[in-house]
Design a protein around this motif. Sequence first.
Motif, PDB file in Angstrom:
ATOM      1  N   GLU A  66       0.830  -1.210   0.000  1.00 38.59           N
ATOM      2  CA  GLU A  66       0.000   0.000   0.000  1.00 38.59           C
ATOM      3  C   GLU A  66       0.861   1.256   0.000  1.00 38.59           C
ATOM      4  O   GLU A  66       0.566   2.225  -0.686  1.00 38.59           O
ATOM      5  N   GLU A  67       1.934   1.231   0.781  1.00 44.59           N
ATOM      6  CA  GLU A  67       2.830   2.391   0.812  1.00 44.59           C
ATOM      7  C   GLU A  67       3.551   2.569  -0.523  1.00 44.59           C
ATOM      8  O   GLU A  67       3.685   3.685  -1.025  1.00 44.59           O
ATOM      9  N   GLN A 121       1.368   4.302  -3.037  1.00 46.73           N
ATOM     10  CA  GLN A 121       0.894   5.666  -2.784  1.00 46.73           C
ATOM     11  C   GLN A 121       1.376   6.587  -3.881  1.00 46.73           C
ATOM     12  O   GLN A 121       2.553   6.607  -4.220  1.00 46.73           O
ATOM     13  N   ARG A 122       0.441   7.362  -4.392  1.00 52.29           N
ATOM     14  CA  ARG A 122       0.754   8.275  -5.493  1.00 52.29           C
ATOM     15  C   ARG A 122       1.272   9.604  -4.958  1.00 52.29           C
ATOM     16  O   ARG A 122       0.937  10.020  -3.852  1.00 52.29           O
ATOM     17  N   SER A 123       2.054  10.266  -5.789  1.00 53.00           N
ATOM     18  CA  SER A 123       2.728  11.495  -5.373  1.00 53.00           C
ATOM     19  C   SER A 123       1.751  12.634  -5.114  1.00 53.00           C
ATOM     20  O   SER A 123       1.610  13.090  -3.988  1.00 53.00           O
ATOM     21  N   THR A 151       0.179   9.882 -11.392  1.00 53.43           N
ATOM     22  CA  THR A 151       0.039   8.523 -10.866  1.00 53.43           C
ATOM     23  C   THR A 151       1.399   7.956 -10.455  1.00 53.43           C
ATOM     24  O   THR A 151       1.522   6.752 -10.217  1.00 53.43           O
ATOM     25  N   SER A 171       4.346   6.626  -8.434  1.00 53.60           N
ATOM     26  CA  SER A 171       4.488   5.944  -7.148  1.00 53.60           C
ATOM     27  C   SER A 171       5.778   5.132  -7.188  1.00 53.60           C
ATOM     28  O   SER A 171       6.330   4.867  -8.269  1.00 53.60           O
ATOM     29  N   PRO A 179      -1.256  -2.553  -5.141  1.00 54.84           N
ATOM     30  CA  PRO A 179      -0.508  -2.948  -3.948  1.00 54.84           C
ATOM     31  C   PRO A 179      -0.451  -4.460  -3.740  1.00 54.84           C
ATOM     32  O   PRO A 179       0.555  -4.984  -3.254  1.00 54.84           O
ATOM     33  N   ARG A 228       7.736  11.534   1.453  1.00 59.52           N
ATOM     34  CA  ARG A 228       6.308  11.814   1.624  1.00 59.52           C
ATOM     35  C   ARG A 228       5.605  10.684   2.384  1.00 59.52           C
ATOM     36  O   ARG A 228       4.691  10.920   3.164  1.00 59.52           O
ATOM     37  N   ILE A 229       6.060   9.451   2.167  1.00 58.31           N
ATOM     38  CA  ILE A 229       5.415   8.289   2.792  1.00 58.31           C
ATOM     39  C   ILE A 229       5.715   8.229   4.284  1.00 58.31           C
ATOM     40  O   ILE A 229       4.815   8.074   5.107  1.00 58.31           O
TER      41      ILE A 229
END
Length: 156
Positions: free
Chosen positions: A29-30, A33-35, A40, A42, A86, A150-151
């Motif tokens: 999932e991490e 994650q999109r920017s 889109t 990631s 994911p 960011r994550i």
Amino acid sequence: MADERTLLEGFLDWQRAVLVGKCTGLTGEELAQRSAPPSTLSLLGLLRHVTDVEREWFHARFRGTPVPFLYRRDDAKDAAFDEADPAGAEADYDRLLKQWQSSRVSVATAALDDAFEDQLRGPMSLRAVYLHLIQEYARHNGHADILRQRIDGEIG
């Protein structure tokens, strides 16, 4: 100090390792994650994208071996990013590692001056392919730095 081939292979392997390092310890999932909308982009998308890039440059272009893209399609050129799932992150990661090995084997007996005709660029050598892949990874590793921070705030 090393010969040119060793240096090119080493720099490419280092760039590969940097990208994987940016993904280490993250969940599917991490990774997906999109920017920032509408992008889109990631980390998972980057892993998928460079898998296709390696196939394209070391096999299809340099060797002239018809290999299909694993993610990109004529009707969805950004499918590596747009369709990053994911649930498939582990399989996508494994495909990338296998692709690296396949790329290494593909050019192991070729000389840096061995060339092919690129439809857009004209004659290109294996040396140019290495340089192209090094810059491709380096550019995307900059993206990966931002995505990882960011994550979870991880930097470096």
